[in-house]
Design a protein around this motif. Structure first.
Motif, PDB file in Angstrom:
ATOM      1  N   ILE A 191       0.834  -1.210   0.000  1.00 26.59           N
ATOM      2  CA  ILE A 191       0.000   0.000   0.000  1.00 26.59           C
ATOM      3  C   ILE A 191       0.867   1.258   0.000  1.00 26.59           C
ATOM      4  O   ILE A 191       0.598   2.213  -0.739  1.00 26.59           O
ATOM      5  CB  ILE A 191      -0.948  -0.008   1.215  1.00 26.59           C
ATOM      6  N   LEU A 192       1.920   1.258   0.815  1.00 25.45           N
ATOM      7  CA  LEU A 192       2.812   2.418   0.888  1.00 25.45           C
ATOM      8  C   LEU A 192       3.556   2.632  -0.427  1.00 25.45           C
ATOM      9  O   LEU A 192       3.733   3.777  -0.873  1.00 25.45           O
ATOM     10  CB  LEU A 192       3.804   2.242   2.039  1.00 25.45           C
ATOM     11  N   LEU A 193       3.998   1.549  -1.069  1.00 20.72           N
ATOM     12  CA  LEU A 193       4.690   1.667  -2.358  1.00 20.72           C
ATOM     13  C   LEU A 193       3.734   2.140  -3.450  1.00 20.72           C
ATOM     14  O   LEU A 193       4.117   2.926  -4.324  1.00 20.72           O
ATOM     15  CB  LEU A 193       5.317   0.322  -2.743  1.00 20.72           C
ATOM     16  N   ASN A 194       2.495   1.675  -3.411  1.00 22.54           N
ATOM     17  CA  ASN A 194       1.493   2.137  -4.371  1.00 22.54           C
ATOM     18  C   ASN A 194       1.241   3.639  -4.220  1.00 22.54           C
ATOM     19  O   ASN A 194       1.040   4.347  -5.206  1.00 22.54           O
ATOM     20  CB  ASN A 194       0.177   1.382  -4.192  1.00 22.54           C
ATOM     21  N   LYS A 195       1.245   4.098  -2.976  1.00 19.42           N
ATOM     22  CA  LYS A 195       1.072   5.522  -2.709  1.00 19.42           C
ATOM     23  C   LYS A 195       2.265   6.319  -3.231  1.00 19.42           C
ATOM     24  O   LYS A 195       2.124   7.373  -3.864  1.00 19.42           O
ATOM     25  CB  LYS A 195       0.903   5.738  -1.199  1.00 19.42           C
ATOM     26  N   LEU A 196       3.472   5.788  -2.991  1.00 14.23           N
ATOM     27  CA  LEU A 196       4.701   6.502  -3.344  1.00 14.23           C
ATOM     28  C   LEU A 196       4.928   6.562  -4.850  1.00 14.23           C
ATOM     29  O   LEU A 196       5.259   7.617  -5.400  1.00 14.23           O
ATOM     30  CB  LEU A 196       5.898   5.815  -2.663  1.00 14.23           C
ATOM     31  N   PHE A 197       4.728   5.424  -5.545  1.00 11.58           N
ATOM     32  CA  PHE A 197       5.077   5.359  -6.967  1.00 11.58           C
ATOM     33  C   PHE A 197       3.873   5.470  -7.908  1.00 11.58           C
ATOM     34  O   PHE A 197       4.015   5.953  -9.033  1.00 11.58           O
ATOM     35  CB  PHE A 197       5.820   4.049  -7.258  1.00 11.58           C
ATOM     36  N   LEU A 198       2.714   5.006  -7.458  1.00  6.73           N
ATOM     37  CA  LEU A 198       1.538   5.020  -8.320  1.00  6.73           C
ATOM     38  C   LEU A 198       0.499   6.049  -7.891  1.00  6.73           C
ATOM     39  O   LEU A 198      -0.574   6.143  -8.500  1.00  6.73           O
ATOM     40  CB  LEU A 198       0.902   3.623  -8.357  1.00  6.73           C
ATOM     41  N   LYS A 199       0.808   6.795  -6.823  1.00  5.07           N
ATOM     42  CA  LYS A 199      -0.057   7.880  -6.335  1.00  5.07           C
ATOM     43  C   LYS A 199      -1.461   7.407  -5.965  1.00  5.07           C
ATOM     44  O   LYS A 199      -2.442   8.144  -6.109  1.00  5.07           O
ATOM     45  CB  LYS A 199      -0.157   9.008  -7.387  1.00  5.07           C
ATOM     46  N   ARG A 200      -1.567   6.172  -5.491  1.00  2.00           N
ATOM     47  CA  ARG A 200      -2.871   5.660  -5.066  1.00  2.00           C
ATOM     48  C   ARG A 200      -3.194   6.161  -3.668  1.00  2.00           C
ATOM     49  O   ARG A 200      -2.316   6.252  -2.802  1.00  2.00           O
ATOM     50  CB  ARG A 200      -2.873   4.130  -5.091  1.00  2.00           C
ATOM     51  N   VAL A 201      -4.457   6.467  -3.452  1.00  4.34           N
ATOM     52  CA  VAL A 201      -4.901   7.063  -2.188  1.00  4.34           C
ATOM     53  C   VAL A 201      -4.928   6.007  -1.076  1.00  4.34           C
ATOM     54  O   VAL A 201      -5.365   4.874  -1.287  1.00  4.34           O
ATOM     55  CB  VAL A 201      -6.300   7.684  -2.346  1.00  4.34           C
ATOM     56  N   ILE A 202      -4.444   6.395   0.110  1.00  3.97           N
ATOM     57  CA  ILE A 202      -4.545   5.549   1.290  1.00  3.97           C
ATOM     58  C   ILE A 202      -5.707   6.066   2.140  1.00  3.97           C
ATOM     59  O   ILE A 202      -5.725   7.232   2.542  1.00  3.97           O
ATOM     60  CB  ILE A 202      -3.251   5.580   2.125  1.00  3.97           C
ATOM     61  N   THR A 203      -6.675   5.217   2.407  1.00  4.69           N
ATOM     62  CA  THR A 203      -7.845   5.643   3.171  1.00  4.69           C
ATOM     63  C   THR A 203      -7.497   5.783   4.654  1.00  4.69           C
ATOM     64  O   THR A 203      -6.446   5.321   5.110  1.00  4.69           O
ATOM     65  CB  THR A 203      -8.990   4.634   3.016  1.00  4.69           C
ATOM     66  N   LYS A 204      -8.401   6.417   5.390  1.00  2.45           N
ATOM     67  CA  LYS A 204      -8.191   6.580   6.831  1.00  2.45           C
ATOM     68  C   LYS A 204      -8.149   5.226   7.549  1.00  2.45           C
ATOM     69  O   LYS A 204      -7.365   5.028   8.476  1.00  2.45           O
ATOM     70  CB  LYS A 204      -9.295   7.461   7.429  1.00  2.45           C
ATOM     71  N   ILE A 205      -9.008   4.308   7.094  1.00  3.22           N
ATOM     72  CA  ILE A 205      -9.020   2.964   7.704  1.00  3.22           C
ATOM     73  C   ILE A 205      -7.697   2.262   7.455  1.00  3.22           C
ATOM     74  O   ILE A 205      -7.121   1.649   8.362  1.00  3.22           O
ATOM     75  CB  ILE A 205     -10.187   2.125   7.134  1.00  3.22           C
ATOM     76  N   GLN A 206      -7.183   2.369   6.230  1.00  2.00           N
ATOM     77  CA  GLN A 206      -5.897   1.763   5.906  1.00  2.00           C
ATOM     78  C   GLN A 206      -4.774   2.395   6.709  1.00  2.00           C
ATOM     79  O   GLN A 206      -3.893   1.692   7.218  1.00  2.00           O
ATOM     80  CB  GLN A 206      -5.611   1.894   4.410  1.00  2.00           C
ATOM     81  N   SER A 207      -4.795   3.714   6.844  1.00  3.70           N
ATOM     82  CA  SER A 207      -3.767   4.408   7.616  1.00  3.70           C
ATOM     83  C   SER A 207      -3.763   3.947   9.068  1.00  3.70           C
ATOM     84  O   SER A 207      -2.705   3.691   9.654  1.00  3.70           O
ATOM     85  CB  SER A 207      -3.997   5.931   7.563  1.00  3.70           C
ATOM     86  N   GLY A 208      -4.963   3.829   9.641  1.00  8.38           N
ATOM     87  CA  GLY A 208      -5.067   3.360  11.018  1.00  8.38           C
ATOM     88  C   GLY A 208      -4.592   1.928  11.170  1.00  8.38           C
ATOM     89  O   GLY A 208      -3.893   1.585  12.132  1.00  8.38           O
ATOM     90  N   ALA A 209      -4.950   1.083  10.191  1.00  6.24           N
ATOM     91  CA  ALA A 209      -4.542  -0.326  10.237  1.00  6.24           C
ATOM     92  C   ALA A 209      -3.032  -0.465  10.098  1.00  6.24           C
ATOM     93  O   ALA A 209      -2.404  -1.281  10.777  1.00  6.24           O
ATOM     94  CB  ALA A 209      -5.249  -1.109   9.136  1.00  6.24           C
ATOM     95  N   ILE A 210      -2.433   0.336   9.209  1.00  4.68           N
ATOM     96  CA  ILE A 210      -0.976   0.312   9.036  1.00  4.68           C
ATOM     97  C   ILE A 210      -0.277   0.730  10.323  1.00  4.68           C
ATOM     98  O   ILE A 210       0.694   0.109  10.766  1.00  4.68           O
ATOM     99  CB  ILE A 210      -0.556   1.220   7.858  1.00  4.68           C
ATOM    100  N   ALA A 211      -0.767   1.826  10.928  1.00  4.89           N
ATOM    101  CA  ALA A 211      -0.190   2.283  12.195  1.00  4.89           C
ATOM    102  C   ALA A 211      -0.293   1.198  13.265  1.00  4.89           C
ATOM    103  O   ALA A 211       0.639   0.990  14.060  1.00  4.89           O
ATOM    104  CB  ALA A 211      -0.904   3.564  12.657  1.00  4.89           C
ATOM    105  N   LEU A 212      -1.407   0.475  13.260  1.00  2.71           N
ATOM    106  CA  LEU A 212      -1.630  -0.598  14.230  1.00  2.71           C
ATOM    107  C   LEU A 212      -0.603  -1.720  14.051  1.00  2.71           C
ATOM    108  O   LEU A 212      -0.044  -2.223  15.030  1.00  2.71           O
ATOM    109  CB  LEU A 212      -3.049  -1.149  14.049  1.00  2.71           C
ATOM    110  N   THR A 213      -0.334  -2.089  12.804  1.00  6.84           N
ATOM    111  CA  THR A 213       0.619  -3.176  12.557  1.00  6.84           C
ATOM    112  C   THR A 213       2.020  -2.815  13.034  1.00  6.84           C
ATOM    113  O   THR A 213       2.711  -3.624  13.649  1.00  6.84           O
ATOM    114  CB  THR A 213       0.687  -3.543  11.062  1.00  6.84           C
ATOM    115  N   TYR A 214       2.451  -1.581  12.774  1.00  2.32           N
ATOM    116  CA  TYR A 214       3.803  -1.201  13.166  1.00  2.32           C
ATOM    117  C   TYR A 214       3.907  -0.995  14.679  1.00  2.32           C
ATOM    118  O   TYR A 214       4.980  -1.197  15.259  1.00  2.32           O
ATOM    119  CB  TYR A 214       4.251   0.034  12.380  1.00  2.32           C
TER     120      TYR A 214
END
Length: 299
Positions: free
Chosen positions: A116-139
Motif C-alpha cells: 500500500i505504501l509503495l502504491n502511494k509513493l510510486f503510483l499515487k494511489r490514495v490511502i484511506t483513513k481505515i488503511q492508515s489506522g490499520a498500518i499504524a496498528l501493525t507497526y
C-alpha cells in the motif's frame, strides 16, 4: 449446498497452504543447527525447487499466446525474479540467523502494508483513513514485540529485524511491479519464470562467494533442504492460488492470519522458542492490522 462445500474446501486448502509456507522459517532454523551457512541452505532450496518450476514453465509455455510479449516484458521478469525471490529469500535467510522464527513471520506479515505504501509513493494511489489506522496498528505491534525481544536477546535482534524487513520490502516491490505483467504471462507461467530466474541468481551467487563443498553436509541438511523446497515453497504456492480462486482474496486475508500463529506454534514445538505475553500481544496487534488492511484492499 455445493457452493458452501466448495467455500469450506477453499478455506481448508488455504489454511494448509499458509501453514506450509509458515513452516519454512522453522525448517531453516533447524538447518542452521547443523552448521550450514546461509547461501548453502538457500542453494539447496533452489536446487530442489528448480525442476518443478522448469516443468511448470514447460507445461504452461503455450498459455496466453494471443498476448504479444516483447523483450522489455522478459527484461522485467528477470528483474522481478531477482528482486522478488532471490533478494527477498536471501535477506530472509540471513535475518533468521539473528532472530526467532516466530518474530520473522510477524515481520514478513507486514508486506501488505508495504504494498500500500509503495502504491502511494510510486503510483499515487490514495490511502484511506481505515488503511492508515490499520498500518499504524501493525507497526505498533512490531514495536511492542521487538521492544521486549531486544531486552531478552540483545542488539542483534535489530540487525535480524532489518534483514527480515528488507525481505518484506523486496517481496512487496515484486508484487507491486509485477501486477501489470501477470495478465500478460498468466500467474503460473510468470511465477515459474520468476522462480527460474531466482534459482539461477542463487546458483551464480553460490559459485562466486562460496568455498564450501555442497556435498559435505550431514544427511539432515539435505532432507531439510528438500522439505523447504517442496513443502514450504512449491506445494503451498499452488494451494494458496487455488484457495484464492475458491474463496476470493478478501476471505483469504482472514485465512492468512493463521500464518504467524502457526509459526509461533511450530517454533515452540520444534525449536523450543517461547514468546513472552507482551510479544504475543504484539503479534495479535500485527495480525489484526494486516487483516483490516487486506479486507479493505479486497473490497
Amino acid at each position: 449446498m455445493q457452493a458452501t462445500r466448495n467455500f469450506w474446501y477453499g478455506i481448508g486448502i488455504g489454511v494448509l497452504g499458509v501453514v506450509l509456507f509458515s513452516s519454512k522459517a522453522v525448517m531453516v532454523k533447524l538447518a542452521y543447527k547443523y552448521e550450514v551457512d546461509v547461501i548453502s541452505i538457500l542453494l539447496l532450496r533452489m536446487l530442489f525447487s528448480f525442476p518443478f518450476y522448469v516443468f511448470i514453465a514447460y507445461i504452461y509455455r503455450n498459455k496466453n499466446k494471443d498476448v504479444l510479449l516483447n523483450k522489455k516484458d522478459y527484461t522485467w521478469v528477470i528483474f522481478f525474479g531477482l528482486v522478488g525471490y532471490y533478494l527477498a529469500s536471501y535477506f530472509d535467510f540471513v535475518g533468521l540467523t539473528y532472530i526467532k522464527a516466530s518474530l520473522e513471520r510477524i515481520i514478513l506479515f507486514l508486506y501488505p502494508t508495504i504494498v500500500i505504501l509503495l502504491n502511494k509513493l510510486f503510483l499515487k494511489r490514495v490511502i484511506t483513513k481505515i488503511q492508515s489506522g490499520a498500518i499504524a496498528l501493525t507497526y505498533l505491534g512490531i514495536v511492542i514485540a521487538f521492544w521486549d525481544e531486544v531486552a531478552i536477546s540483545g542488539s542483534d535482534t535489530y540487525l535480524g529485524g532489518v534483514f527480515i524487513l528488507l525481505s518484506a520490502i523486496t517481496y512487496a516491490s515484486y508484487l507491486v511491479g509485477s501486477d501489470w505483467l501477470i495478465p500478460k504471462f498468466g500467474v503460473m507461467k510468470f511465477t515459474a519464470y520468476a522462480m527460474i530466474v531466482s534459482c539461477v541468481c542463487v546458483f551464480i551467487h553460490y559459485n562466486i562467494i562460496s568455498e564450501i563443498n555442497l556435498f559435505s553436509f550431514t544427511w539432515e541438511v539435505y532432507v531439510l533442504g528438500f522439505l523447504i523446497a517442496v513443502f514450504a515453497t512449491v506445494i503451498p504456492s499452488f494451494l494458496v492460488s487455488t484457495s484464492i480462486k475458491m474463496i476470493n482474496s478478501s476471505n483469504f486475508a482472514i485465512v492468512a492470519g493463521v500464518g504467524p500463529v502457526s509459526t509461533i506454534a511450530l517454533a515452540a514445538i520444534f525449536l523450543n522458542e517461547r514468546l513472552t505475553l507482551l510479544q504475543l500481544f504484539g503479534a495479535l496487534v500485527v495480525i489484526l492490522g494486516i487483516v483490516l488492511v487486506s479486507l479493505k484492499k479486497g473490497k
